[in-house]
Design an enzyme around this catalytic site. Structure first.
Site: not given
Length: 356
Positions: A81, A182, A178-180
Site C-alpha cells: 500500500k 463505494v 459513508g456514501v462515497g
C-alpha cells in the site's frame, strides 16, 4: 514510538519506503508487506493525516490487510500500500503524482499501485507517466468502486444466508456509514434488492445525492450507530467498530466496505461474544482488487471475467463464517487463518523447489 517500533508492532514488513520531494510537495510512504504470492498490489491513498506517525500506522495496517485480501481471493499477488500525505481536494498536482510515480518506479515492480481513498483513475494516469507499475487505468479496469460495491452486496447476502437461512434482503434495514463511490453503489444494489436503507456521510452533498437519486433515508453522521437495523455497513474510514460504537450498534450483522473496521482485534472478539456476524473487511471488500488484478492476468482485462470472480465473494464470506462457527473463533481470525495458510503453503512450495 520509533519508526521501527511501529513497524514491529504492526507485523514484519519486507520493505517500507519514505519518499520526500519538497519541490513537488510529495510526502509519501510505500509499504510492501509480503511478496510470497507475487508482486505487492495495493492502492495509493491520499489523505490529510494529522501526523506522519498516523500516516505510517495507516499504510502499515493497510498493506498487511492487502496481503490477506489478495491471498484469500486466490490472487497471485502479495500485499502492499502507499499513502500520500495531503488534502486530495486542494493539494493534487501533476508534478506531485509524477514524483509519486517515480517513487513507485524505483521499486522495479515489487509494488504495483492503483487508486484508493482520495485518488482516482485520472491520478493514476499522471503516475503512469513516471512508472509502468500502475493498474486501474481508465482504458483498462478503470474505477474499481462498482466492483467493490458488488462484492460487499454479495457479502451482505452471504451473511443473511448464514443468519436467517436466506440471502433475500427484501424488507431488511441496512445502515450505511459513508456514501462515497463505494457506499453509493452499494446503496443502489440494496435498494434494488428491496432493502430499506439509511445513510450518512461527513459530506452533506453525498447524503443529498443518495437521498435524491436512490430515495434512501438519512441521519447525521454520529447518529448512524443508533439506527435500529438488520445490517450495519461501515463504508467510510477505518476504526468504526470500537469500544464506543459497539454498544450502540443494533444490527446482528456488520458488513461493509471500509478497511480496518475493527479499531483493535479484540473488538472482533467482542462481536463474536455478542453473537454478531462480522464480515471481515478484506474478505467482503475484495471486489475492487479482484477487478484491478484482472488487468495483470496473461489473458488481459475482461470485465465479464472480473465480475464473475467478484460474485464468488458470497462463497468466501460463507466459508469464513462456517470456519468461525466450527472452530468457535471470531470471523476475523477465521479469515486470517485461511489467508495466511495460502501464503505459508506458497512459501513451503518455494523452499521445496529451491532444494531441487
Amino acid at each position: 514510538m520509533t519508526v521501527f517500533e511501529s513497524i514491529a508492532r504492526l507485523g514484519p514488513h519486507e520493505q517500507v519506503v519514505f519518499a520526500h520531494d519538497p519541490p513537488r510537495r510529495l510526502r509519501m510512504i510505500i509499504a510492501v508487506h509480503d511478496t510470497t504470492l507475487g508482486p505487492a498490489l495495493g492502492g495509493c491513498r491520499m489523505w490529510p493525516y494529522r501526523t506522519e506517525e498516523e500516516a505510517l500506522e495507516d499504510v502499515l495496517r493497510l498493506s498487511r490487510a492487502m496481503t490477506y485480501k489478495n491471498s484469500i481471493h486466490g490472487l497471485r499477488l502479495g500485499g502492499g500500500k502507499s499513502v500520500i500525505i495531503g488534502d486530495p481536494r486542494t493539494d493534487k498536482t501533476s508534478d506531485l503524482f509524477e514524483a509519486a510515480g517515480e517513487a513507485v518506479e524505483r521499486l522495479q515492480g515489487r509494488y504495483i499501485t492503483a487508486e484508493d481513498v482520495g485518488t482516482n483513475a485520472q491520478d493514476m494516469v499522471m503516475m503512469r507517466n513516471a512508472t509502468a507499475y500502475v493498474a486501474g487505468l481508465p482504458q483498462t479496469s478503470g474505477d474499481p468502486s462498482p466492483f467493490t460495491a458488488l462484492g460487499v452486496f454479495r457479502g451482505i447476502q452471504a451473511c443473511a444466508q448464514a443468519l436467517w437461512g436466506s440471502s433475500d434482503l427484501d424488507g431488511r434495514r441496512v445502515a450505511i456509514q459513508g456514501v462515497g463511490s463505494v457506499g453509493f453503489h452499494l446503496a443502489r444494489h440494496l435498494v434494488q434488492a428491496g432493502a430499506r436503507v439509511t445513510v450518512t456521510d461527513i459530506r452533506p452533498e453525498k447524503i443529498l445525492r443518495a437521498v435524491e437519486q436512490l430515495g434512501v433515508d438519512s441521519v447525521e453522521p454520529d447518529a448512524i450507530f443508533d439506527v435500529p437495523c438488520d445490517v450495519f455497513s461501515p463504508c467510510a474510514l477505518g476504526g468504526a467498530i470500537n469500544d464506543d460504537t459497539i454498544p450502540r450498534i443494533k444490527a446482528p450483522i456488520i458488513a461493509g466496505a471500509a478497511n480496518n473496521q475493527l479499531a483493535e482485534p479484540r473488538h472482533g472478539d467482542i462481536l463474536q461474544q455478542r453473537g454478531v456476524i462480522y464480515a471481515p473487511d478484506y474478505v467482503i471488500n475484495g471486489g475492487g482488487v479482484i477487478n484491478v488484478a484482472e488487468e495483470l492476468t496473461p489473458e488481459g482485462y475482461s470485465a465479464e471475467r472480473a465480475r464473475a470472480k467478484v460474485e464468488r465473494i458470497f462463497d468466501r464470506v460463507l466459508e469464513v463464517i462456517e470456519l468461525s462457527r466450527r472452530r468457535n473463533i471470531p470471523t476475523y481470525r477465521a479469515a486470517d487463518e485461511i489467508a495466511w495458510q495460502r501464503v505459508q503453503d506458497a512459501r513451503a512450495a518455494l523452499k521445496a523447489h529451491s532444494r531441487r
